[in-house]
Design an enzyme around this catalytic site. Structure first.
Site, PDB file in Angstrom:
ATOM      1  N   GLU A   1     -15.729   2.313  -4.903  1.00  0.00           N
ATOM      2  CA  GLU A   1     -15.617   3.514  -4.063  1.00  0.00           C
ATOM      3  C   GLU A   1     -16.782   4.476  -4.294  1.00  0.00           C
ATOM      4  O   GLU A   1     -16.608   5.640  -4.678  1.00  0.00           O
ATOM      5  CB  GLU A   1     -14.263   4.197  -4.299  1.00  0.00           C
ATOM      6  CG  GLU A   1     -13.091   3.293  -3.931  1.00  0.00           C
ATOM      7  CD  GLU A   1     -11.726   3.944  -4.105  1.00  0.00           C
ATOM      8  OE1 GLU A   1     -11.655   5.032  -4.710  1.00  0.00           O
ATOM      9  OE2 GLU A   1     -10.733   3.358  -3.620  1.00  0.00           O
TER      10      GLU A   1
ATOM     11  N   GLU B   1      -8.960  -3.739  -1.629  1.00  0.00           N
ATOM     12  CA  GLU B   1      -7.966  -3.017  -2.427  1.00  0.00           C
ATOM     13  C   GLU B   1      -7.058  -2.266  -1.472  1.00  0.00           C
ATOM     14  O   GLU B   1      -7.531  -1.423  -0.704  1.00  0.00           O
ATOM     15  CB  GLU B   1      -8.633  -2.044  -3.405  1.00  0.00           C
ATOM     16  CG  GLU B   1      -7.632  -1.293  -4.282  1.00  0.00           C
ATOM     17  CD  GLU B   1      -8.303  -0.252  -5.166  1.00  0.00           C
ATOM     18  OE1 GLU B   1      -9.306  -0.600  -5.841  1.00  0.00           O
ATOM     19  OE2 GLU B   1      -7.837   0.910  -5.176  1.00  0.00           O
TER      20      GLU B   1
ATOM     21  N   ASP C   1      -6.185  -4.046 -11.914  1.00  0.00           N
ATOM     22  CA  ASP C   1      -7.131  -2.966 -12.169  1.00  0.00           C
ATOM     23  C   ASP C   1      -7.808  -3.132 -13.525  1.00  0.00           C
ATOM     24  O   ASP C   1      -7.202  -3.594 -14.491  1.00  0.00           O
ATOM     25  CB  ASP C   1      -6.398  -1.621 -12.114  1.00  0.00           C
ATOM     26  CG  ASP C   1      -7.343  -0.473 -11.872  1.00  0.00           C
ATOM     27  OD1 ASP C   1      -7.927   0.029 -12.848  1.00  0.00           O
ATOM     28  OD2 ASP C   1      -7.510  -0.087 -10.704  1.00  0.00           O
TER      29      ASP C   1
END
Length: 543
Positions: free
Chosen positions: A204, A326, A66
């Site tokens: 996202e 992911e 991340d």
């Protein structure tokens, strides 16, 4: 056709990509539950080896780190650690995605400070209405310095990971993505010969309104990707790099994420990106239990995302493949005491098998480092899923075959596998100390399985009677059982020896294979012969 009879065992069937023929009389494989053997109530599964649905390459299982690790200055992540390098190399070759929520607040400053003030007029550009921001704290831009970038990319090159970098989509001018900071990074990287095989833009985006009280509509994001593609075309080193998007959250049919996914691709992005991407988690890490990790209904929920994505691609006649960029067991950093324990292996291994059956090109495990779902924890110690992933990387690759029927309690997936350890390979520096130097002969058959019931099972490979079988059986490492921090391989506790991985050797038996309750693992028949894998092996060897 290849017939499998089974009871109360979750299993995966795979064949070696160096295969050279399955004889017609070798057509029966049975899995028996000890408590049900006399009932003859077996499920029959037919696998067609005449055609393959998909082919998984050696990077099918890939990884993420991340962007928050950059923001935290890579705390605990020692780029010079031989232990960390050996663990990372054991998972190569792989793609490594640097992305996540914080990717959209990352600014590259070759000689800059590591934090920028929230009031930075250049970077915020009035794009965020912080007064209306709903979260406890407004997001804060942070910088990635040239030194951080150099350390990171040098590490990835050493361990043979191919980078996929997620650019900050919140850097905007007049409603369009501003590529100036991306250009700075590309200039810096090109001058140093840094390889970046893939890029993303944003994380996202369908959730921006919920998370940040702002939105970027799908057509706008599609135009942003075109801008990025045009930027990359200016660099000989990056013009062939892949683009992957839109990286929406978990999908289901007619969900908001699926609608965003559809609109993005239908707005021109289908001809711009190399694969259509999405994320997936089974549960909220704060609201899950050990039972969820053994629940076949939870496992099957993954199908909704795959089917929703495939439905969109079919509806708009977009020829792209799907990639899961992911994914892990639970969102929110994982479930402490579960996502990092032995029990997590059931969801992970099932996801790898199911995704292969649905033709997902790549599955990116969240994460290699960072969070409760990490393969390697903050002390640089491996979680049980690390060892499972290492075995999978060594065994699994190649064509996926059609399974015509599955009962509710039986999961069988069929495709090819590989287990090559070459003394001439670069992998020798890693594998020589952590893997068997044995090289399986062409045509070796691999079966990987999950026995999710609390009763012992026996796997009988009747067509291979009298042949040796190499067994890799993974069980809990101590009395904590399913919640164990450790894992045993064939009853031997797997522990690092300093910076070195432990030997991960099979037990060789002849005859039926006894599988303990609530366990998973791999079985290899070295002398098996499966014909349709040979073509894939020859093709990949030539290329």
């Amino acid at each position: 056709m290849f017939i499998i009879q089974a009871l109360s065992l979750v299993g995966f069937l795979m064949c070696d990509i160096a295969a050279n023929g399955l004889k017609n009389d070798q057509s029966f494989f049975s899995i028996h539950n000890l408590n049900s053997r006399s009932s003859n109530q077996a499920d029959e599964i037919y696998i067609d080896f005449n055609t393959s649905l998909h082919a998984c390459d050696k990077k099918y299982l890939s990884l993420t780190i991340d962007s928050s690790e950059i923001m935290s200055k890579w705390k605990g992540f020692d780029f010079s650690s031989s232990k960390l390098r050996n663990m990372a190399s054991a998972l190569s070759p792989a793609n490594i995605r640097i992305g996540g929520t914080n990717a959209d607040f990352l600014i590259f400053e070759p000689n800059g400070d590591e934090l920028l003030p929230k009031s930075s007029s250049f970077y915020d550009s009035g794009y965020f209405d912080f007064k209306a921001f709903k979260a406890p704290e407004a997001p804060q831009n942070f910088t990635m310095t040239g030194k951080q970038w150099d350390n990171m990319t040098s590490f990835f090159k050493w361990v043979r990971w191919d980078l996929m970098f997620d650019f900050n989509v919140f850097l905007r001018r007049d409603g369009v993505w501003d590529p100036v900071n991306a250009q700075t990074l590309l200039d810096y990287s090109a001058a140093r010969g840094i390889e970046i095989p893939a890029f993303q833009l944003g994380n996202e985006p369908n959730a921006f309104l919920h998370n940040f009280n702002i939105s970027i509509l799908p057509p706008s994001l599609a135009r942003d990707f075109i801008v990025l593609k045009q930027l990359l075309s200016n660099y000989s080193q990056y013009r062939e790099s892949g683009l992957y998007g839109p990286d929406v959250t978990s999908m289901s049919t007619h969900s908001a994420s699926a609608d965003y996914f559809k609109q993005f691709l239908n707005s021109g992005a289908c001809s711009v990106v190399n694969a259509a991407t999405f994320h997936q988690y089974y549960k909220d890490g704060r609201k899950t239990s050990v039972d969820d990790f053994l629940n076949t209904t939870v496992m099957d929920s993954l199908k909704k995302s795959f089917e929703a994505g495939q439905e969109v691609l079919k509806e708009i006649s977009c020829p792209l493949a799907l990639a899961l960029t992911e994914t892990s067991s639970c969102y929110g950093g994982g479930a402490p005491g579960l996502s990092d324990r032995y029990v997590a292996g059931f969801l992970w291994l099932d996801k790898l098998g199911l995704a292969a059956q649905y033709g997902i090109t790549t599955v990116y495990r969240q994460t290699f480092f960072g969070g409760s779902y990490a393969l390697v924890n903050n002390n640089l110690d491996p979680a049980p899923d690390f060892y499972l992933s290492v075995l999978y990387k060594r065994l699994a690759a190649g064509p996926v075959f059609h399974v015509s029927k599955q009962s509710e309690q039986l999961r069988v997936y069929a495709h090819c596998a590989i287990f090559h350890v070459s003394k001439q390979s670069e992998q020798l520096r890693v594998y020589a100390h952590c893997a068997s130097n044995e090289q399986y002969p062409p045509g070796a058959l691999v079966v990987y399985f999950m026995n999710i019931r609390n009763t012992t099972a026996v796997l009988s490979l009747s067509q291979f009677t009298g042949l040796d079988k190499d067994v890799f059986l993974l069980t809990p490492g101590d009395a904590d059982g399913l919640k164990s921090r450790f894992v045993k391989l064939n009853d031997e506790l797997l522990l690092m020896s300093g910076s070195e991985l432990p030997p991960m050797l099979p037990t060789t038996i002849t005859g039926d294979v006894t599988v303990t309750a609530q366990s998973f693992g791999f079985i290899i028949v070295p002398a098996a012969k499966v014909s349709l894998c040979i073509g894939y092996h020859e093709k990949t060897t030539k290329s």
